[in-house]
Design a protein around this motif. Structure first.
Motif, PDB file in Angstrom:
ATOM      1  N   LEU A 100      15.991 121.207  41.797  1.00  0.00           N
ATOM      2  CA  LEU A 100      16.618 120.467  42.827  1.00  0.00           C
ATOM      3  C   LEU A 100      15.705 119.569  43.791  1.00  0.00           C
ATOM      4  CD1 LEU A 100      19.581 122.880  43.434  1.00  0.00           C
ATOM      5  CD2 LEU A 100      19.720 120.821  42.253  1.00  0.00           C
ATOM      6  N   HIS A 101      14.495 119.732  43.567  1.00  0.00           N
ATOM      7  CA  HIS A 101      13.509 119.022  44.627  1.00  0.00           C
ATOM      8  C   HIS A 101      13.389 117.418  43.933  1.00  0.00           C
ATOM      9  CE1 HIS A 101      12.440 122.416  47.366  1.00  0.00           C
ATOM     10  NE2 HIS A 101      12.177 122.969  46.293  1.00  0.00           N
ATOM     11  N   ASP A 102      13.582 117.594  42.695  1.00  0.00           N
ATOM     12  CA  ASP A 102      13.277 116.143  42.192  1.00  0.00           C
ATOM     13  C   ASP A 102      14.659 115.449  41.873  1.00  0.00           C
ATOM     14  OD1 ASP A 102      10.562 116.289  41.909  1.00  0.00           O
ATOM     15  OD2 ASP A 102      10.886 118.111  40.395  1.00  0.00           O
ATOM     16  N   CYS A 103      15.651 116.131  41.576  1.00  0.00           N
ATOM     17  CA  CYS A 103      17.098 115.333  41.305  1.00  0.00           C
ATOM     18  C   CYS A 103      18.154 116.438  41.868  1.00  0.00           C
ATOM     19  CB  CYS A 103      17.103 115.063  39.982  1.00  0.00           C
ATOM     20  SG  CYS A 103      17.290 116.336  38.882  1.00  0.00           S
ATOM     21  N   ARG A 104      19.292 115.635  42.183  1.00  0.00           N
ATOM     22  CA  ARG A 104      20.400 116.565  42.522  1.00  0.00           C
ATOM     23  C   ARG A 104      21.089 117.212  41.441  1.00  0.00           C
ATOM     24  NH1 ARG A 104      24.576 113.219  46.013  1.00  0.00           N
ATOM     25  NH2 ARG A 104      24.081 111.593  44.516  1.00  0.00           N
ATOM     26  N   SER A 105      21.432 116.360  40.155  1.00  0.00           N
ATOM     27  CA  SER A 105      21.673 116.975  39.044  1.00  0.00           C
ATOM     28  C   SER A 105      21.410 116.206  37.723  1.00  0.00           C
ATOM     29  CB  SER A 105      23.349 116.801  39.201  1.00  0.00           C
ATOM     30  OG  SER A 105      23.871 115.630  39.241  1.00  0.00           O
ATOM     31  N   ILE A 106      21.947 116.617  36.749  1.00  0.00           N
ATOM     32  CA  ILE A 106      21.365 116.253  35.376  1.00  0.00           C
ATOM     33  C   ILE A 106      22.828 116.125  34.469  1.00  0.00           C
ATOM     34  CG2 ILE A 106      20.002 116.556  33.236  1.00  0.00           C
ATOM     35  CD1 ILE A 106      17.925 117.703  35.030  1.00  0.00           C
ATOM     36  N   GLY A 107      22.804 115.052  33.565  1.00  0.00           N
ATOM     37  CA  GLY A 107      23.825 115.280  32.376  1.00  0.00           C
ATOM     38  C   GLY A 107      23.234 114.953  31.145  1.00  0.00           C
ATOM     39  N   VAL A 108      23.396 115.826  30.124  1.00  0.00           N
ATOM     40  CA  VAL A 108      22.937 115.554  28.644  1.00  0.00           C
ATOM     41  C   VAL A 108      24.104 115.623  27.979  1.00  0.00           C
ATOM     42  CG1 VAL A 108      22.471 117.791  28.266  1.00  0.00           C
ATOM     43  CG2 VAL A 108      21.153 116.003  27.047  1.00  0.00           C
ATOM     44  N   ASP A 109      24.057 114.771  26.766  1.00  0.00           N
ATOM     45  CA  ASP A 109      25.381 114.685  25.847  1.00  0.00           C
ATOM     46  C   ASP A 109      24.645 114.216  24.557  1.00  0.00           C
ATOM     47  OD1 ASP A 109      28.353 114.995  25.405  1.00  0.00           O
ATOM     48  OD2 ASP A 109      27.900 112.882  24.509  1.00  0.00           O
ATOM     49  N   LEU A 110      25.294 115.060  23.577  1.00  0.00           N
ATOM     50  CA  LEU A 110      25.167 114.876  22.031  1.00  0.00           C
ATOM     51  C   LEU A 110      26.385 114.273  21.293  1.00  0.00           C
ATOM     52  CD1 LEU A 110      22.862 118.007  20.948  1.00  0.00           C
ATOM     53  CD2 LEU A 110      22.461 115.461  20.464  1.00  0.00           C
ATOM     54  N   GLU A 111      26.400 113.432  20.527  1.00  0.00           N
ATOM     55  CA  GLU A 111      27.632 112.873  19.936  1.00  0.00           C
ATOM     56  C   GLU A 111      27.059 112.318  18.331  1.00  0.00           C
ATOM     57  OE1 GLU A 111      30.365 113.153  20.996  1.00  0.00           O
ATOM     58  OE2 GLU A 111      30.060 113.588  23.105  1.00  0.00           O
ATOM     59  N   SER A 112      27.806 112.414  17.526  1.00  0.00           N
ATOM     60  CA  SER A 112      27.923 112.025  15.990  1.00  0.00           C
ATOM     61  C   SER A 112      28.169 110.409  16.086  1.00  0.00           C
ATOM     62  CB  SER A 112      28.622 112.803  15.178  1.00  0.00           C
ATOM     63  OG  SER A 112      28.399 114.002  15.147  1.00  0.00           O
ATOM     64  N   ILE A 113      27.091 109.671  15.602  1.00  0.00           N
ATOM     65  CA  ILE A 113      27.320 108.286  15.444  1.00  0.00           C
ATOM     66  C   ILE A 113      28.514 107.791  14.548  1.00  0.00           C
ATOM     67  CG2 ILE A 113      26.311 106.163  14.796  1.00  0.00           C
ATOM     68  CD1 ILE A 113      23.442 107.292  15.668  1.00  0.00           C
ATOM     69  N   GLY A 114      29.656 107.208  14.981  1.00  0.00           N
ATOM     70  CA  GLY A 114      30.713 106.964  14.168  1.00  0.00           C
ATOM     71  C   GLY A 114      31.883 107.693  14.584  1.00  0.00           C
ATOM     72  N   ALA A 115      31.816 108.767  15.398  1.00  0.00           N
ATOM     73  CA  ALA A 115      32.881 109.520  15.664  1.00  0.00           C
ATOM     74  C   ALA A 115      34.017 108.863  16.680  1.00  0.00           C
ATOM     75  CB  ALA A 115      32.528 110.843  16.264  1.00  0.00           C
ATOM     76  N   VAL A 116      33.302 107.930  17.346  1.00  0.00           N
ATOM     77  CA  VAL A 116      34.311 107.225  18.411  1.00  0.00           C
ATOM     78  C   VAL A 116      34.922 105.719  17.751  1.00  0.00           C
ATOM     79  CG1 VAL A 116      34.483 106.370  20.716  1.00  0.00           C
ATOM     80  CG2 VAL A 116      32.832 107.629  20.242  1.00  0.00           C
ATOM     81  N   THR A 117      35.937 106.216  16.904  1.00  0.00           N
ATOM     82  CA  THR A 117      36.752 105.178  16.264  1.00  0.00           C
ATOM     83  C   THR A 117      37.540 104.317  17.063  1.00  0.00           C
ATOM     84  OG1 THR A 117      38.317 106.765  15.782  1.00  0.00           O
ATOM     85  CG2 THR A 117      36.554 106.710  14.050  1.00  0.00           C
ATOM     86  N   PRO A 118      37.762 103.225  16.285  1.00  0.00           N
ATOM     87  CA  PRO A 118      38.540 102.131  17.299  1.00  0.00           C
ATOM     88  C   PRO A 118      39.886 102.619  17.751  1.00  0.00           C
ATOM     89  CG  PRO A 118      37.474 100.938  15.221  1.00  0.00           C
ATOM     90  CD  PRO A 118      37.286 102.567  15.074  1.00  0.00           C
ATOM     91  N   ASP A 119      40.430 103.478  17.260  1.00  0.00           N
ATOM     92  CA  ASP A 119      41.798 103.952  17.639  1.00  0.00           C
ATOM     93  C   ASP A 119      41.465 104.581  19.121  1.00  0.00           C
ATOM     94  OD1 ASP A 119      40.572 105.694  15.718  1.00  0.00           O
ATOM     95  OD2 ASP A 119      42.073 107.207  16.499  1.00  0.00           O
ATOM     96  N   LEU A 120      40.329 105.318  19.252  1.00  0.00           N
ATOM     97  CA  LEU A 120      39.993 105.842  20.539  1.00  0.00           C
ATOM     98  C   LEU A 120      39.567 104.960  21.605  1.00  0.00           C
ATOM     99  CD1 LEU A 120      37.948 108.876  19.208  1.00  0.00           C
ATOM    100  CD2 LEU A 120      40.431 108.651  19.776  1.00  0.00           C
ATOM    101  N   TRP A 121      39.317 103.762  21.149  1.00  0.00           N
ATOM    102  CA  TRP A 121      38.609 102.705  22.285  1.00  0.00           C
ATOM    103  C   TRP A 121      39.724 102.580  23.729  1.00  0.00           C
ATOM    104  CZ3 TRP A 121      36.517  98.156  18.767  1.00  0.00           C
ATOM    105  CH2 TRP A 121      35.470  98.584  17.960  1.00  0.00           C
ATOM    106  N   PRO A 122      40.884 102.468  23.309  1.00  0.00           N
ATOM    107  CA  PRO A 122      41.726 102.237  24.714  1.00  0.00           C
ATOM    108  C   PRO A 122      41.538 103.181  25.455  1.00  0.00           C
ATOM    109  CG  PRO A 122      42.926 101.440  22.772  1.00  0.00           C
ATOM    110  CD  PRO A 122      41.686 102.292  22.108  1.00  0.00           C
TER     111      PRO A 122
END
Length: 218
Positions: A100-122
């Motif tokens: 915490l001396h170097d940053c306040r918080s961290i976020g990491v995320d893993l996703e499968s390429i192609g899982a976010v299909t056009p029907d989810l875009w809106p």
């Protein structure tokens, strides 16, 4: 796969690693096991992988390898003085941490390429982001697939990083992709939150299994 083999561009004070879930099935502390008393096997494997990998990074950074239980919101409860984040996909697990001396918080995320299909875009993207994806789809469907995955994952990483600071669950349209480069992205908030900068930047990398890993810190 070691972090130094894949994750270039990181500051020296930040540790990041990604490994197959099957290779991270270590022992849990009693406090952690108790929280999994009713968990299905899949959840237990994912949880175990995340804690095993996170403890490895803690030891590398000079911290004790203690329990990392989940808090009431199911977020990891890190040791005092540590900012961290854990993510997993069907096959991979990633963890990142820093002082915490170097940053306040961290976020990491893993996703499968192609899982976010056009029907989810809106639900995930602002009208401007959707327009870019629609235009890209016409020119290169594969590029649009990658960009959609990246946009979703970048927002997920940002939401993870901001929650310890704001305790707010944000909606996807509250952050918008503004810039992409070969390994970095920039997000801009669509509304002002006093605890957060208006613009944040992060990094991303491909990982085995046609997956994408995103990371940012505040």
């Amino acid at each position: 796969m070691r972090a130094m083999d894949v994750f270039t561009g990181l500051p020296d004070w930040l540790r990041l690693e990604c490994q197959p879930i099957d290779q991270l099935q270590g022992d849990l502390f009693p406090e952690e096991s108790q929280q999994l008393a009713r968990a299905v096997p899949k959840r237990r494997r994912e949880f175990t992988a995340g804690r095993t990998l996170a403890r490895r990074l803690l030891v590398q950074a000079g911290y004790p390898a203690g329990a990392i239980p989940a808090d009431a919101s199911r977020c990891p409860r890190w040791p005092e003085g540590v900012a961290g984040s854990i993510s997993h996909s069907e096959s991979q697990c990633a963890a990142a941490l820093a002082s915490l001396h170097d940053c306040r918080s961290i976020g990491v995320d893993l996703e499968s390429i192609g899982a976010v299909t056009p029907d989810l875009w809106p639900y995930v993207f602002t009208p401007a982001e959707q327009q870019v994806l629609q235009t890209t789809t016409i020119a290169s469907p594969e590029t649009a697939k990658l960009q959609a995955t990246l946009g979703f994952s970048a927002k997920e990483a940002f939401f993870k990083s901001q929650y310890p600071l704001t305790k707010l669950w944000l909606d996807f349209p509250q952050a918008e992709i503004r810039q992409l480069s070969a390994r970095s992205f920039t997000l801009e908030l669509t509304e002002t939150l006093p605890e957060l900068p208006r613009t944040v930047s992060g990094l991303f990398w491909p990982v085995p299994g046609q997956q994408l890993l995103t990371l940012l810190w505040l």
